[in-house]
Design a protein around this motif. Structure first.
Motif, PDB file in Angstrom:
ATOM      1  N   LEU A  21       0.811  -1.217   0.000  1.00  0.00           N
ATOM      2  CA  LEU A  21       0.000   0.000   0.000  1.00  0.00           C
ATOM      3  C   LEU A  21       0.847   1.271   0.000  1.00  0.00           C
ATOM      4  O   LEU A  21       1.873   1.356   0.673  1.00  0.00           O
ATOM      5  CB  LEU A  21      -0.904   0.024   1.225  1.00  0.00           C
ATOM      6  CG  LEU A  21      -2.111  -0.908   1.206  1.00  0.00           C
ATOM      7  CD1 LEU A  21      -2.736  -0.990   2.582  1.00  0.00           C
ATOM      8  CD2 LEU A  21      -3.133  -0.415   0.194  1.00  0.00           C
ATOM      9  N   ALA A  22       0.374   2.272  -0.739  1.00  0.00           N
ATOM     10  CA  ALA A  22       0.963   3.610  -0.738  1.00  0.00           C
ATOM     11  C   ALA A  22      -0.170   4.601  -0.967  1.00  0.00           C
ATOM     12  O   ALA A  22      -1.283   4.222  -1.359  1.00  0.00           O
ATOM     13  CB  ALA A  22       2.032   3.743  -1.815  1.00  0.00           C
ATOM     14  N   ALA A  23       0.102   5.881  -0.722  1.00  0.00           N
ATOM     15  CA  ALA A  23      -0.950   6.890  -0.835  1.00  0.00           C
ATOM     16  C   ALA A  23      -0.355   8.222  -1.251  1.00  0.00           C
ATOM     17  O   ALA A  23       0.815   8.514  -0.974  1.00  0.00           O
ATOM     18  CB  ALA A  23      -1.692   7.041   0.495  1.00  0.00           C
ATOM     19  N   ALA A  24      -1.168   9.050  -1.917  1.00  0.00           N
ATOM     20  CA  ALA A  24      -0.754  10.404  -2.300  1.00  0.00           C
ATOM     21  C   ALA A  24      -2.001  11.259  -2.450  1.00  0.00           C
ATOM     22  O   ALA A  24      -3.078  10.766  -2.799  1.00  0.00           O
ATOM     23  CB  ALA A  24       0.036  10.389  -3.606  1.00  0.00           C
ATOM     24  N   GLU A  25      -1.855  12.558  -2.192  1.00  0.00           N
ATOM     25  CA  GLU A  25      -2.942  13.496  -2.479  1.00  0.00           C
ATOM     26  C   GLU A  25      -2.879  13.829  -3.963  1.00  0.00           C
ATOM     27  O   GLU A  25      -1.860  14.297  -4.469  1.00  0.00           O
ATOM     28  CB  GLU A  25      -2.807  14.767  -1.643  1.00  0.00           C
ATOM     29  CG  GLU A  25      -3.986  15.719  -1.849  1.00  0.00           C
ATOM     30  CD  GLU A  25      -3.928  16.930  -0.934  1.00  0.00           C
ATOM     31  OE1 GLU A  25      -5.004  17.423  -0.534  1.00  0.00           O
ATOM     32  OE2 GLU A  25      -2.813  17.396  -0.626  1.00  0.00           O
ATOM     33  N   THR A  26      -3.966  13.596  -4.677  1.00  0.00           N
ATOM     34  CA  THR A  26      -3.985  13.797  -6.123  1.00  0.00           C
ATOM     35  C   THR A  26      -4.932  14.896  -6.574  1.00  0.00           C
ATOM     36  O   THR A  26      -4.990  15.220  -7.759  1.00  0.00           O
ATOM     37  CB  THR A  26      -4.367  12.482  -6.828  1.00  0.00           C
ATOM     38  OG1 THR A  26      -5.592  11.986  -6.268  1.00  0.00           O
ATOM     39  CG2 THR A  26      -3.268  11.431  -6.645  1.00  0.00           C
ATOM     40  N   ALA A  27      -5.682  15.491  -5.644  1.00  0.00           N
ATOM     41  CA  ALA A  27      -6.546  16.643  -5.873  1.00  0.00           C
ATOM     42  C   ALA A  27      -6.774  17.259  -4.502  1.00  0.00           C
ATOM     43  O   ALA A  27      -6.525  16.616  -3.475  1.00  0.00           O
ATOM     44  CB  ALA A  27      -7.865  16.235  -6.528  1.00  0.00           C
ATOM     45  N   ALA A  36       6.759   3.520  -4.233  1.00  0.00           N
ATOM     46  CA  ALA A  36       7.207   4.891  -4.070  1.00  0.00           C
ATOM     47  C   ALA A  36       6.368   5.749  -5.012  1.00  0.00           C
ATOM     48  O   ALA A  36       6.182   5.388  -6.179  1.00  0.00           O
ATOM     49  CB  ALA A  36       8.685   5.020  -4.397  1.00  0.00           C
ATOM     50  N   VAL A  37       5.832   6.865  -4.511  1.00  0.00           N
ATOM     51  CA  VAL A  37       4.913   7.700  -5.285  1.00  0.00           C
ATOM     52  C   VAL A  37       5.427   9.133  -5.267  1.00  0.00           C
ATOM     53  O   VAL A  37       5.758   9.678  -4.210  1.00  0.00           O
ATOM     54  CB  VAL A  37       3.488   7.662  -4.704  1.00  0.00           C
ATOM     55  CG1 VAL A  37       2.531   8.436  -5.609  1.00  0.00           C
ATOM     56  CG2 VAL A  37       3.010   6.231  -4.520  1.00  0.00           C
ATOM     57  N   LEU A  38       5.481   9.755  -6.437  1.00  0.00           N
ATOM     58  CA  LEU A  38       5.917  11.140  -6.552  1.00  0.00           C
ATOM     59  C   LEU A  38       5.009  11.857  -7.546  1.00  0.00           C
ATOM     60  O   LEU A  38       4.872  11.422  -8.690  1.00  0.00           O
ATOM     61  CB  LEU A  38       7.370  11.210  -7.027  1.00  0.00           C
ATOM     62  CG  LEU A  38       7.961  12.605  -7.223  1.00  0.00           C
ATOM     63  CD1 LEU A  38       8.104  13.326  -5.881  1.00  0.00           C
ATOM     64  CD2 LEU A  38       9.316  12.523  -7.931  1.00  0.00           C
ATOM     65  N   ARG A  39       4.403  12.943  -7.129  1.00  0.00           N
ATOM     66  CA  ARG A  39       3.609  13.774  -8.033  1.00  0.00           C
ATOM     67  C   ARG A  39       4.491  14.911  -8.532  1.00  0.00           C
ATOM     68  O   ARG A  39       5.104  15.634  -7.740  1.00  0.00           O
ATOM     69  CB  ARG A  39       2.378  14.326  -7.309  1.00  0.00           C
ATOM     70  CG  ARG A  39       1.405  15.072  -8.215  1.00  0.00           C
ATOM     71  CD  ARG A  39       0.180  15.515  -7.437  1.00  0.00           C
ATOM     72  NE  ARG A  39      -0.709  16.326  -8.265  1.00  0.00           N
ATOM     73  CZ  ARG A  39      -1.808  16.920  -7.804  1.00  0.00           C
ATOM     74  NH1 ARG A  39      -2.153  16.783  -6.515  1.00  0.00           N
ATOM     75  NH2 ARG A  39      -2.556  17.648  -8.610  1.00  0.00           N
ATOM     76  N   THR A  40       4.569  15.077  -9.845  1.00  0.00           N
ATOM     77  CA  THR A  40       5.480  16.061 -10.412  1.00  0.00           C
ATOM     78  C   THR A  40       4.987  16.519 -11.765  1.00  0.00           C
ATOM     79  O   THR A  40       4.042  15.952 -12.337  1.00  0.00           O
ATOM     80  CB  THR A  40       6.906  15.466 -10.532  1.00  0.00           C
ATOM     81  OG1 THR A  40       7.832  16.494 -10.865  1.00  0.00           O
ATOM     82  CG2 THR A  40       6.958  14.358 -11.583  1.00  0.00           C
ATOM     83  N   PRO A  43      12.530   0.902  -4.099  1.00  0.00           N
ATOM     84  CA  PRO A  43      13.219   2.145  -4.429  1.00  0.00           C
ATOM     85  C   PRO A  43      12.561   3.343  -3.752  1.00  0.00           C
ATOM     86  O   PRO A  43      11.481   3.232  -3.165  1.00  0.00           O
ATOM     87  CB  PRO A  43      13.089   2.211  -5.947  1.00  0.00           C
ATOM     88  CG  PRO A  43      11.825   1.481  -6.248  1.00  0.00           C
ATOM     89  CD  PRO A  43      11.709   0.401  -5.206  1.00  0.00           C
ATOM     90  N   ALA A  44      13.226   4.486  -3.849  1.00  0.00           N
ATOM     91  CA  ALA A  44      12.686   5.754  -3.341  1.00  0.00           C
ATOM     92  C   ALA A  44      12.700   6.773  -4.465  1.00  0.00           C
ATOM     93  O   ALA A  44      13.526   6.693  -5.392  1.00  0.00           O
ATOM     94  CB  ALA A  44      13.507   6.254  -2.157  1.00  0.00           C
ATOM     95  N   LEU A  45      11.791   7.750  -4.381  1.00  0.00           N
ATOM     96  CA  LEU A  45      11.690   8.816  -5.369  1.00  0.00           C
ATOM     97  C   LEU A  45      11.686  10.170  -4.662  1.00  0.00           C
ATOM     98  O   LEU A  45      11.119  10.314  -3.578  1.00  0.00           O
ATOM     99  CB  LEU A  45      10.407   8.690  -6.191  1.00  0.00           C
ATOM    100  CG  LEU A  45      10.263   7.482  -7.107  1.00  0.00           C
ATOM    101  CD1 LEU A  45       8.838   7.405  -7.655  1.00  0.00           C
ATOM    102  CD2 LEU A  45      11.267   7.550  -8.267  1.00  0.00           C
TER     103      LEU A  45
END
Length: 367
Positions: free
Chosen positions: A233-239, A277-281, A327-329
């Motif tokens: 599991l991973a999570a990110a704010e996308t809006a 690993a999650v990265l918003r860019t 990995p990491a981002l």
């Protein structure tokens, strides 16, 4: 915002003497955001090592040179999680196991802080454990917008336990957030509104806990009949104030993205072994998500697609570079995507986004 104060010695002293960690190698991979960017734009990489942890730091923002490793002694450390707050402070959460006089294990959760890139850690503080018999899982963590630290662990009853700081800096008692049958540590996301959301996989499906307001209690768990592979599991704010959760779909073995109120979107790829690993860019002027994971063959995989635009497709690239753990981002001081791995021999290595369109990586640089 509540501000922490570092002691006068801790604020000015680097960790140990130069070269103190020479000859040491990583014994594994940390969890959480173990590749961080400080306020000065420099990246720092952290990894567990026998008897403590190692740290490598860019000498200038954007690299390519790094200093380190510097060794930080933490006797008995068995698990390491790294989280960073909006203030740039880096927090370290560990599961520590020592032996009592009678030979039985003494397990607790410990916490330390690094206030500034390349400088000293605070002393390691014990947060105790919700289960004195030692039946406690790896800690997950998050830092609220006001700087308060939240520590989540799977309890001995299979549910979720929380210990967090109060606004005055003191630690509250352990809280039982209930739930049961958790298969691994949760994914936690801090939203722009200040709220947190927590997602965990269980034998019965996916469980969600949500704060109704920043600093408030966590409601839930609310269960969903979804099949997430344990430990992915991973999570990110996308809006604004909306989270997307990512996992490997247990039945199909492909990556999935899911938001409350919808159905999981299948992103393809292969099965991950650990959290993504999650990265918003920004890529070529588009709001994009970059995902990375270690597949079951032991190699890293990099993927990208439009943020909340899963139906347009997700593109995956297998990288012929063996690694241990996930990995990491991060983005470096020049805004480039950076990917970090721990080689099977315990040496970290990084690759950066090349100039030009799309997302391609440079050759790997061993630290």
């Amino acid at each position: 915002m509540r501000r922490r104060q570092a002691g006068p010695v801790e604020a000015a002293r680097p960790v140990g003497r130069s070269g103190e960690g020479q000859g040491r190698v990583a014994s594994g991979v940390a969890h959480g955001n173990w590749l961080t960017r400080g306020k000065d734009g420099r990246l720092t990489l952290y990894a567990p090592a026998d008897g403590g942890l190692l740290r490598w730091t860019e000498t200038t923002a954007g690299g390519p040179d790094w200093s380190g490793p510097h060794f930080v002694a933490v006797p008995g450390l068995t698990q390491l999680t790294v989280v960073q707050g909006a203030d740039g402070y880096v927090h370290f959460l560990g599961r520590r196991e020592r032996t009592k006089a009678d030979g039985s294990p003494n397990v607790d959760i410990v916490h330390a802080i690094q206030y500034q890139t390349g400088l000293a850690f605070t002393d390691w503080r014990s947060l105790g454990t919700p289960h004195p018999d030692g039946d406690v899982g790896r800690p997950a963590g998050a830092v609220a917008q006001d700087g308060t630290v939240h520590v989540f662990v799977r309890g001995g009853h299979g549910g979720l336990m929380l210990r967090r700081e109060a606004p005055n800096g003191k630690w509250r008692a352990w809280e039982d957030l209930h739930g049961g049958g958790l298969d691994g540590p949760p994914a936690v996301v801090v939203l722009a509104s200040g709220r947190m959301e927590v997602c965990a996989a269980a034998g019965t499906g996916v469980l969600i806990w949500r704060q109704s307001a920043p600093g408030g209690d966590f409601g839930g768990p609310r269960g969903f009949s979804l099949r997430a592979a344990p430990g992915t599991l991973a999570a990110a704010e996308t809006a604004p104030d909306r989270a997307t959760f990512f996992w490997t779909e247990a039945d199909s073995g492909v990556a999935a993205a899911w938001r409350i109120g919808g159905w999981p979107a299948m992103l393809g790829g292969s099965a991950a072994e650990r959290p993504y690993a999650v990265l918003r860019t920004d890529l070529d002027g588009y709001d994009c998500l970059v995902l990375a994971y270690r597949d079951q063959d032991g190699s890293p995989v990099l993927g990208m697609g439009g943020t909340e635009n899963e139906e347009a497709g997700f593109w995956w690239y297998a990288l012929a570079e063996p690694c241990q753990g996930g990995p990491a981002l991060a983005r470096d001081g020049r805004g480039r995507v950076v990917m970090a791995l721990i080689d099977p021999d315990g040496t970290p290595k990084v690759a950066r986004q090349e100039d030009g369109a799309g997302l391609s990586l440079t050759h790997w640089h061993r630290l």
